[in-house]
Design an enzyme around this catalytic site. Structure first.
Site, PDB file in Angstrom:
ATOM      1  N   ALA A  74       0.828  -1.205   0.000  1.00  0.00           N
ATOM      2  CA  ALA A  74       0.000   0.000   0.000  1.00  0.00           C
ATOM      3  C   ALA A  74       0.866   1.261   0.000  1.00  0.00           C
ATOM      4  O   ALA A  74       1.968   1.285   0.554  1.00  0.00           O
ATOM      5  CB  ALA A  74      -0.924   0.004   1.212  1.00  0.00           C
ATOM      6  N   GLY A 119       0.921  -5.666   0.712  1.00  0.00           N
ATOM      7  CA  GLY A 119       0.011  -5.842  -0.411  1.00  0.00           C
ATOM      8  C   GLY A 119       0.692  -6.334  -1.670  1.00  0.00           C
ATOM      9  O   GLY A 119       0.061  -6.987  -2.507  1.00  0.00           O
ATOM     10  N   GLU A 122       0.782  -9.941  -1.258  1.00  0.00           N
ATOM     11  CA  GLU A 122      -0.596 -10.434  -1.387  1.00  0.00           C
ATOM     12  C   GLU A 122      -1.035 -10.504  -2.844  1.00  0.00           C
ATOM     13  O   GLU A 122      -1.780 -11.415  -3.232  1.00  0.00           O
ATOM     14  CB  GLU A 122      -1.542  -9.545  -0.575  1.00  0.00           C
ATOM     15  N   GLU A 142       2.486  -6.001   8.017  1.00  0.00           N
ATOM     16  CA  GLU A 142       1.420  -5.079   8.405  1.00  0.00           C
ATOM     17  C   GLU A 142       1.288  -4.844   9.903  1.00  0.00           C
ATOM     18  O   GLU A 142       0.990  -3.732  10.337  1.00  0.00           O
ATOM     19  CB  GLU A 142       0.075  -5.573   7.834  1.00  0.00           C
TER      20      GLU A 142
END
Length: 268
Positions: A74, A119, A122, A142
């Protein structure tokens, strides 16, 4: 479809290139090491929606144009300016990007080099296979910034490495070098530095030689059957088999085998 390469851009930060039956979805925000901003998330979603509707795409390869990273997750610089209301509004936009990759109906391969964190990792986990080069550094950090993996990490990682190993990696927020990531099963193929994209595209081409109807049905059976008890899983498999058993691809595959020639898949 004749072998060719063409290019389409989705917003400023995503480009899709065609290599015959293989589509390459390239994250193209190199100055920010592909940090996923709101605009970039929308572009990933739009690209996935377009690719999902293209019947002649047999495999998708997720790549990066950034030299030092696949994707660092992110965009925390953007997030730093957010109010709580901004964050609430962005959540479905961000989530749609990860879901877009996860729900592509054809096989998907991530080509990873450099940093694949949060992310970014991910997005790779959302693919069916991960090819990484020896520069890769992977992790879900995170909890070190006060959140949790929210792009599928808490669900996808244990499906790869088991619940306890996933818990250790998520709770510790530690980063893994490429060799350990391969040993633990976080990546499926480890290649020399700079070879991740080329090897992922080559693997995609080998996969794309097979029946597009069969590939999509096999992916559906794998995804829907995962986690079910054996009896229920076999019912999922049977339904997928029935969806291909009377297809043009099945008829062509049998004919080509008996005629000792390469199949010309109708894709239906």
């Amino acid at each position: 479809m004749a072998e060719q390469e063409d290019e389409r851009r989705f917003g400023e930060f995503v480009v899709v290139r065609r290599h015959g039956y293989v589509a390459e979805l390239a994250l193209d925000r190199p100055k920010a090491m592909n940090a996923v901003s709101t605009d970039m998330a929308r572009s990933i979603t739009a690209a996935c929606e377009a690719l999902g509707g293209e019947r002649d795409v047999r495999v998708v390869v997720l790549t990066s144009t950034a030299e030092r990273a696949f994707c660092v997750g992110a965009d925390l610089k953007e997030r730093n300016s957010f109010s709580d209301a901004d964050l609430v509004r962005q959540r479905p936009v961000a989530r749609a990007a990860y879901t877009g990759v996860l729900e592509l109906p054809m096989p998907t391969i991530a080509a990873v080099h450099g940093f694949a964190l949060g992310g970014g990792f991910e997005l790779a986990l959302s693919c069916d296979l991960i090819v990484a080069d020896r520069t890769a550094v992977l992790g879900l950090p995170e909890v070190s910034v006060g959140v949790i993996p929210g792009g599928g990490g808490t669900q996808l990682l244990p499906r790869r490495v088991g619940a306890a190993r996933a818990a250790e990696l998520i709770f510790s927020a530690r980063r893994l070098e490429a060799g350990e990531a391969r040993e633990l099963g976080l990546v499926d193929e480890l290649v020399d530095a700079g070879q991740d994209r080329g090897e992922a595209l080559a693997l995609a081409a080998r996969i794309a030689a097979n029946s597009p109807v069969g590939l999509r049905a096999a992916k559906r059976a794998l995804r829907l059957g995962h986690g079910l008890d054996l009896r229920a899983g076999l019912e999922v498999e049977d339904a997928a088999w029935r969806s291909v058993a009377f297809s043009g691809d099945r008829a062509e595959g049998v004919a080509a085998f008996n005629e000792k020639r390469p199949p010309q898949w109708p894709g239906e």
